[in-house]
Design a protein around this motif. Structure first.
Motif, PDB file in Angstrom:
ATOM      1  N   VAL A  63       0.851  -1.192   0.000  1.00  0.00           N
ATOM      2  CA  VAL A  63       0.000   0.000   0.000  1.00  0.00           C
ATOM      3  C   VAL A  63       0.884   1.239   0.000  1.00  0.00           C
ATOM      4  CG1 VAL A  63      -1.661   1.368   1.339  1.00  0.00           C
ATOM      5  CG2 VAL A  63      -1.957  -1.116   1.153  1.00  0.00           C
ATOM      6  N   LYS A  64       0.574   2.167  -0.897  1.00  0.00           N
ATOM      7  CA  LYS A  64       1.289   3.443  -0.958  1.00  0.00           C
ATOM      8  C   LYS A  64       0.550   4.485  -0.130  1.00  0.00           C
ATOM      9  CE  LYS A  64       1.048   5.886  -4.764  1.00  0.00           C
ATOM     10  NZ  LYS A  64       1.286   6.396  -6.144  1.00  0.00           N
ATOM     11  N   VAL A  65       1.292   5.185   0.725  1.00  0.00           N
ATOM     12  CA  VAL A  65       0.733   6.289   1.508  1.00  0.00           C
ATOM     13  C   VAL A  65       1.315   7.576   0.929  1.00  0.00           C
ATOM     14  CG1 VAL A  65       0.510   7.324   3.799  1.00  0.00           C
ATOM     15  CG2 VAL A  65       0.616   4.829   3.562  1.00  0.00           C
ATOM     16  N   TYR A  79       5.928   3.308   1.481  1.00  0.00           N
ATOM     17  CA  TYR A  79       5.287   2.119   0.938  1.00  0.00           C
ATOM     18  C   TYR A  79       5.149   1.120   2.084  1.00  0.00           C
ATOM     19  CZ  TYR A  79       5.627   3.720  -3.882  1.00  0.00           C
ATOM     20  OH  TYR A  79       5.468   4.425  -5.051  1.00  0.00           O
ATOM     21  N   VAL A  80       3.937   0.738   2.375  1.00  0.00           N
ATOM     22  CA  VAL A  80       3.670  -0.183   3.479  1.00  0.00           C
ATOM     23  C   VAL A  80       3.901  -1.609   2.998  1.00  0.00           C
ATOM     24  CG1 VAL A  80       1.985  -0.921   5.206  1.00  0.00           C
ATOM     25  CG2 VAL A  80       1.938   1.433   4.347  1.00  0.00           C
ATOM     26  N   ARG A  81       4.690  -2.360   3.762  1.00  0.00           N
ATOM     27  CA  ARG A  81       4.996  -3.746   3.430  1.00  0.00           C
ATOM     28  C   ARG A  81       4.221  -4.687   4.341  1.00  0.00           C
ATOM     29  NH1 ARG A  81       7.323  -2.073  -1.238  1.00  0.00           N
ATOM     30  NH2 ARG A  81       9.124  -0.727  -0.866  1.00  0.00           N
ATOM     31  N   GLU A 101      -3.291   3.953  -1.419  1.00  0.00           N
ATOM     32  CA  GLU A 101      -3.663   3.230  -2.632  1.00  0.00           C
ATOM     33  C   GLU A 101      -2.898   1.923  -2.676  1.00  0.00           C
ATOM     34  OE1 GLU A 101      -2.298   3.849  -7.098  1.00  0.00           O
ATOM     35  OE2 GLU A 101      -3.770   5.369  -6.515  1.00  0.00           O
ATOM     36  N   ALA A 102      -3.599   0.835  -2.940  1.00  0.00           N
ATOM     37  CA  ALA A 102      -2.938  -0.467  -3.069  1.00  0.00           C
ATOM     38  C   ALA A 102      -2.192  -0.522  -4.391  1.00  0.00           C
ATOM     39  CB  ALA A 102      -3.962  -1.592  -2.989  1.00  0.00           C
ATOM     40  N   THR A 103      -0.921  -0.879  -4.344  1.00  0.00           N
ATOM     41  CA  THR A 103      -0.115  -1.020  -5.554  1.00  0.00           C
ATOM     42  C   THR A 103       0.024  -2.482  -5.971  1.00  0.00           C
ATOM     43  OG1 THR A 103       1.896  -1.011  -4.204  1.00  0.00           O
ATOM     44  CG2 THR A 103       1.166   1.104  -5.099  1.00  0.00           C
ATOM     45  N   ALA A 104      -0.600  -3.374  -5.214  1.00  0.00           N
ATOM     46  CA  ALA A 104      -0.643  -4.807  -5.512  1.00  0.00           C
ATOM     47  C   ALA A 104      -1.898  -5.361  -4.837  1.00  0.00           C
ATOM     48  CB  ALA A 104       0.610  -5.514  -4.983  1.00  0.00           C
ATOM     49  N   PRO A 105      -2.413  -6.505  -5.283  1.00  0.00           N
ATOM     50  CA  PRO A 105      -3.548  -7.110  -4.573  1.00  0.00           C
ATOM     51  C   PRO A 105      -3.188  -7.286  -3.102  1.00  0.00           C
ATOM     52  CG  PRO A 105      -3.144  -8.237  -6.652  1.00  0.00           C
ATOM     53  CD  PRO A 105      -1.988  -7.316  -6.442  1.00  0.00           C
ATOM     54  N   SER A 106      -3.993  -6.735  -2.214  1.00  0.00           N
ATOM     55  CA  SER A 106      -3.598  -6.634  -0.806  1.00  0.00           C
ATOM     56  C   SER A 106      -4.692  -7.125   0.135  1.00  0.00           C
ATOM     57  CB  SER A 106      -3.255  -5.173  -0.459  1.00  0.00           C
ATOM     58  OG  SER A 106      -2.208  -4.695  -1.275  1.00  0.00           O
ATOM     59  N   VAL A 107      -4.249  -7.481   1.334  1.00  0.00           N
ATOM     60  CA  VAL A 107      -5.162  -7.851   2.425  1.00  0.00           C
ATOM     61  C   VAL A 107      -4.797  -7.005   3.629  1.00  0.00           C
ATOM     62  CG1 VAL A 107      -5.933  -9.660   4.008  1.00  0.00           C
ATOM     63  CG2 VAL A 107      -5.502 -10.207   1.597  1.00  0.00           C
TER      64      VAL A 107
END
Length: 237
Positions: A63-65, A79-81, A101-107
């Motif tokens: 997730v990008k902040v 970038y949240v890991r 914003e999610a930069t990859a499919p995320s949970v």
């Protein structure tokens, strides 16, 4: 046999660094207030200015902040890991100060502020972990502010040094042989991360190339660092 929702929540929450010191009973109480959510690429978790009613833990994806500036530009904060929390400011502010914003499919797991505050009263270890995490984030934001006072080539050099330290094993130092790192984002996103615009970023890359410090390949996705000593000097300029 498929795991129940509670079992899945316990496993996913237990893998987060923030919660690593909690015992199973405490994790269970935390899981009871958490809400699991799947987020698609490009989907926002919350927007800047939304009521700050919860904070979040990422267990899968990225997730990008980022901050929306008054002139219409954006500045990427982090970038949240997986295993990281974000929007911790919801514990002390009324509205979210940034976009996500999610930069990859995320949970993600969502923790309502009111319920989490009540849980911290009965779980001192959790309160201490949250305070430590907020101190880390404050240090991160301080570094971001300091970086914005530097020339763009220096900001880029710092980013490349951090990137290579993460990707290269063993870490590259000194004037050894060239090493190659892969940019984890587009040039536009990198410009936002550095608090500039793509045109200025291109000029910064150009200055590093002309100085014989880096070389780009793979349609600009691969950065070959030719001189780590020189890159470190530019990062301090």
């Amino acid at each position: 046999m498929a795991r129940t929702m509670d079992e899945r929540a316990l496993a996913e929450l237990g893998g987060a660094g923030l919660l690593a010191g909690l015992d199973e009973a405490s994790l269970g109480r935390l899981a009871a207030i958490a809400r699991r959510r799947e987020v698609g690429v490009g989907e926002e978790v919350f927007a800047q200015g939304d009521p700050a009613t919860a904070f979040f833990l990422l267990v899968r994806g990225e997730v990008k902040v980022f901050k929306l500036l008054r002139d219409g530009r954006t500045a990427t904060l982090r970038y949240v890991r997986p295993g990281d929390t974000f929007a911790e400011s919801a514990l002390s502010v009324d509205r979210y100060p940034s976009h996500t914003e999610a930069t990859a499919p995320s949970v993600v797991y969502r923790f309502p502020v009111a319920e989490f505050r009540a849980l911290m009263v009965s779980e001192p270890e959790l309160a201490v972990a949250v305070m430590a995490r907020m101190a880390q984030l404050m240090a991160l934001l301080n570094r971001r502010v300091e970086e914005l006072l530097l020339p763009v080539p220096a900001r880029l050099a710092r980013f490349l040094l951090e990137l290579c330290s993460e990707q290269l094993r063993p870490p590259a130092v000194g004037a050894g042989p060239p090493r190659i790192c892969r940019l984890p984002m587009t040039k536009r996103d990198l410009a936002a991360r550095l608090g500039t615009v793509p045109e200025t970023l291109s000029r910064a890359f150009g200055s590093l190339k002309r100085a014989g410090v880096v070389r780009l390949s793979g349609n600009g996705e691969l950065v070959e660092v030719l001189d780590f000593d020189a890159l470190a000097r530019i990062a301090q300029s």
